[in-house]
Design an enzyme around this catalytic site. Structure first.
Site, PDB file in Angstrom:
ATOM      1  N   GLY A  52      19.220  25.169  47.173  1.00 57.82           N
ATOM      2  CA  GLY A  52      18.175  26.105  47.559  1.00 57.82           C
ATOM      3  C   GLY A  52      17.993  27.312  46.651  1.00 57.82           C
ATOM      4  N   ASP A 108      19.197  31.133  49.028  1.00 54.85           N
ATOM      5  CA  ASP A 108      17.749  31.194  49.202  1.00 54.85           C
ATOM      6  C   ASP A 108      17.367  31.955  50.459  1.00 54.85           C
ATOM      7  OD1 ASP A 108      18.759  29.198  50.874  1.00 54.85           O
ATOM      8  OD2 ASP A 108      17.316  27.661  50.295  1.00 54.85           O
ATOM      9  N   ASP A 111      19.584  32.584  57.611  1.00 58.62           N
ATOM     10  CA  ASP A 111      18.985  32.191  58.886  1.00 58.62           C
ATOM     11  C   ASP A 111      19.995  32.442  60.009  1.00 58.62           C
ATOM     12  OD1 ASP A 111      17.420  31.068  60.853  1.00 58.62           O
ATOM     13  OD2 ASP A 111      17.565  29.014  60.122  1.00 58.62           O
ATOM     14  N   LYS A 139      15.473  35.722  57.415  1.00 61.37           N
ATOM     15  CA  LYS A 139      14.630  35.292  58.522  1.00 61.37           C
ATOM     16  C   LYS A 139      15.001  36.062  59.774  1.00 61.37           C
ATOM     17  CE  LYS A 139      13.615  30.613  58.685  1.00 61.37           C
ATOM     18  NZ  LYS A 139      13.725  29.278  59.295  1.00 61.37           N
ATOM     19  N   PHE A 160       9.662  27.958  59.721  1.00 60.93           N
ATOM     20  CA  PHE A 160      10.263  27.105  58.705  1.00 60.93           C
ATOM     21  C   PHE A 160       9.427  27.174  57.439  1.00 60.93           C
ATOM     22  CE2 PHE A 160      11.492  23.354  56.400  1.00 60.93           C
ATOM     23  CZ  PHE A 160      12.871  23.416  56.522  1.00 60.93           C
ATOM     24  N   VAL A 161      10.049  27.641  56.358  1.00 62.81           N
ATOM     25  CA  VAL A 161       9.300  27.838  55.113  1.00 62.81           C
ATOM     26  C   VAL A 161       9.817  26.928  54.000  1.00 62.81           C
ATOM     27  CG1 VAL A 161       8.602  30.214  55.583  1.00 62.81           C
ATOM     28  CG2 VAL A 161      10.810  29.790  54.490  1.00 62.81           C
ATOM     29  N   ASP A 167      13.421  23.825  50.619  1.00 60.28           N
ATOM     30  CA  ASP A 167      12.957  22.447  50.779  1.00 60.28           C
ATOM     31  C   ASP A 167      12.737  22.043  52.217  1.00 60.28           C
ATOM     32  OD1 ASP A 167      15.828  22.447  51.417  1.00 60.28           O
ATOM     33  OD2 ASP A 167      15.567  20.276  51.562  1.00 60.28           O
ATOM     34  N   ARG A 173      10.391  22.014  46.684  1.00 53.73           N
ATOM     35  CA  ARG A 173      11.121  23.063  45.960  1.00 53.73           C
ATOM     36  C   ARG A 173      10.310  23.568  44.771  1.00 53.73           C
ATOM     37  NH1 ARG A 173      16.401  23.148  48.103  1.00 53.73           N
ATOM     38  NH2 ARG A 173      17.325  21.128  48.572  1.00 53.73           N
TER      39      ARG A 173
HETATM   40  P1  IMP Z   1      22.041  29.438  57.823  1.00 58.44           P
HETATM   41  O1  IMP Z   1      23.378  28.822  57.554  1.00 58.44           O
HETATM   42  O2  IMP Z   1      21.487  29.063  59.186  1.00 58.44           O
HETATM   43  O3  IMP Z   1      21.972  30.931  57.567  1.00 58.44           O
HETATM   44  O4  IMP Z   1      20.981  28.734  56.909  1.00 58.44           O
HETATM   45  C1  IMP Z   1      21.022  28.783  55.570  1.00 58.44           C
HETATM   46  C2  IMP Z   1      20.536  27.492  54.966  1.00 58.44           C
HETATM   47  O5  IMP Z   1      19.659  26.739  55.824  1.00 58.44           O
HETATM   48  C3  IMP Z   1      19.721  27.854  53.750  1.00 58.44           C
HETATM   49  O6  IMP Z   1      20.552  27.890  52.600  1.00 58.44           O
HETATM   50  C4  IMP Z   1      18.677  26.779  53.711  1.00 58.44           C
HETATM   51  O7  IMP Z   1      19.145  25.683  52.935  1.00 58.44           O
HETATM   52  C5  IMP Z   1      18.504  26.314  55.142  1.00 58.44           C
HETATM   53  N1  IMP Z   1      17.300  26.923  55.771  1.00 58.44           N
HETATM   54  C6  IMP Z   1      17.272  27.828  56.767  1.00 58.44           C
HETATM   55  N2  IMP Z   1      16.006  28.152  57.096  1.00 58.44           N
HETATM   56  C7  IMP Z   1      15.206  27.442  56.276  1.00 58.44           C
HETATM   57  C8  IMP Z   1      13.767  27.342  56.105  1.00 58.44           C
HETATM   58  O8  IMP Z   1      12.954  27.993  56.775  1.00 58.44           O
HETATM   59  N3  IMP Z   1      13.338  26.487  55.139  1.00 58.44           N
HETATM   60  C9  IMP Z   1      14.175  25.758  54.348  1.00 58.44           C
HETATM   61  N4  IMP Z   1      15.517  25.826  54.468  1.00 58.44           N
HETATM   62  C10 IMP Z   1      16.031  26.651  55.422  1.00 58.44           C
HETATM   63 MG    MG Z   2      18.082  23.513  52.205  1.00 62.84          MG
END
Ligand code: IMP
Ligand code: MG
Length: 192
Positions: A52, A108, A111, A139, A160-161, A167, A173
């Site tokens: 990402g 990237d 979340d 986010k 979701f972006v 991706d 990407r």
């Molecule tokens: P976290 O572990 O929930 O903080 O999420 C981080 C990972 O989830 C990022 O490195 C992304 O690969 C993926 N991710 C979270 N939200 C999105 C989104 O809106 N679009 C694409 N990938 C996302």
């Molecule tokens: Mg990803």
């Protein structure tokens, strides 16, 4: 008669652009400046979480005028399979020695916070001189862990972006901007 097939354009799958190319470019210049000031006089180990962060890190480090070394870490995300909220798993380790280094982790998007908190904990155990995180997107969601990034490109709503490295099933990407995927192409229900 010779007919040409319409060219594939990933932008056709985008419902709405959240951050356009120029805005990303301008913000990256500012972010680079913030990092140059924060790390002035230091040598930094930049660790990108791939895939990402690939596009973001490639553009961001070209705004940096501090000495740095770049390495990557690959972390499997729960989004890659159908089981929700699985612990992120490190599947490709870094090669740089991080002990006594100033470490900057780049991802990237932040979340739930699971990925960055997991990677941060892992690197903290390697006794770096300092450890900070930088994300392109933050986010506005309910984090499942208490985690905030030190440097943030943009704060975005809970959607979701894709694009600029982000991706959906490894696609989109290559988009130069960040946008919301058309609803009919979006996540299976178990991802939401
Ligand atoms: P976290 O572990 O929930 O903080 O999420 C981080 C990972 O989830 C990022 O490195 C992304 O690969 C993926 N991710 C979270 N939200 C999105 C989104 O809106 N679009 C694409 N990938 C996302
Ligand atoms: Mg990803």
């Amino acid at each position: 008669m010779h007919t040409t097939k319409p060219a594939y354009n990933p932008l056709d799958d985008i419902d709405r652009i959240l951050v356009d190319e120029i805005t990303i470019k301008n913000r990256l210049k500012e972010l680079g400046q913030e990092l140059n000031e924060a790390y002035e006089g230091r040598d930094v180990a930049v660790i990108a979480i791939i895939n990402g962060a690939i596009i973001f890190v490639a553009d961001l480090i070209r705004e940096l005028s501090i000495p740095l070394q770049l390495d990557c870490i690959r972390v499997s995300s729960y989004r890659d399979n159908t089981k929700p909220m699985q612990e992120p798993e490190v599947i490709d380790k870094i090669r740089l020695e991080l002990k006594d280094r100033h470490v900057l982790i780049i991802d990237d998007i932040l979340d739930s916070g699971n990925t960055l908190s997991r990677v941060s904990q892992m690197f903290q155990a390697m006794e770096p001189a300092s450890l900070k995180t930088c994300v392109l997107l933050d986010k506005k969601t309910k984090r499942s862990v208490d985690f905030e990034a030190d440097f943030v490109g943009f704060r975005i709503p809970d959607e979701f972006v894709v694009g600029y490295g982000l991706d959906f099933a490894e696609r989109y990407r290559q988009l130069p901007c960040i946008g919301v995927l058309r609803p009919e192409l979006q996540n299976p229900p178990e991802w939401s």
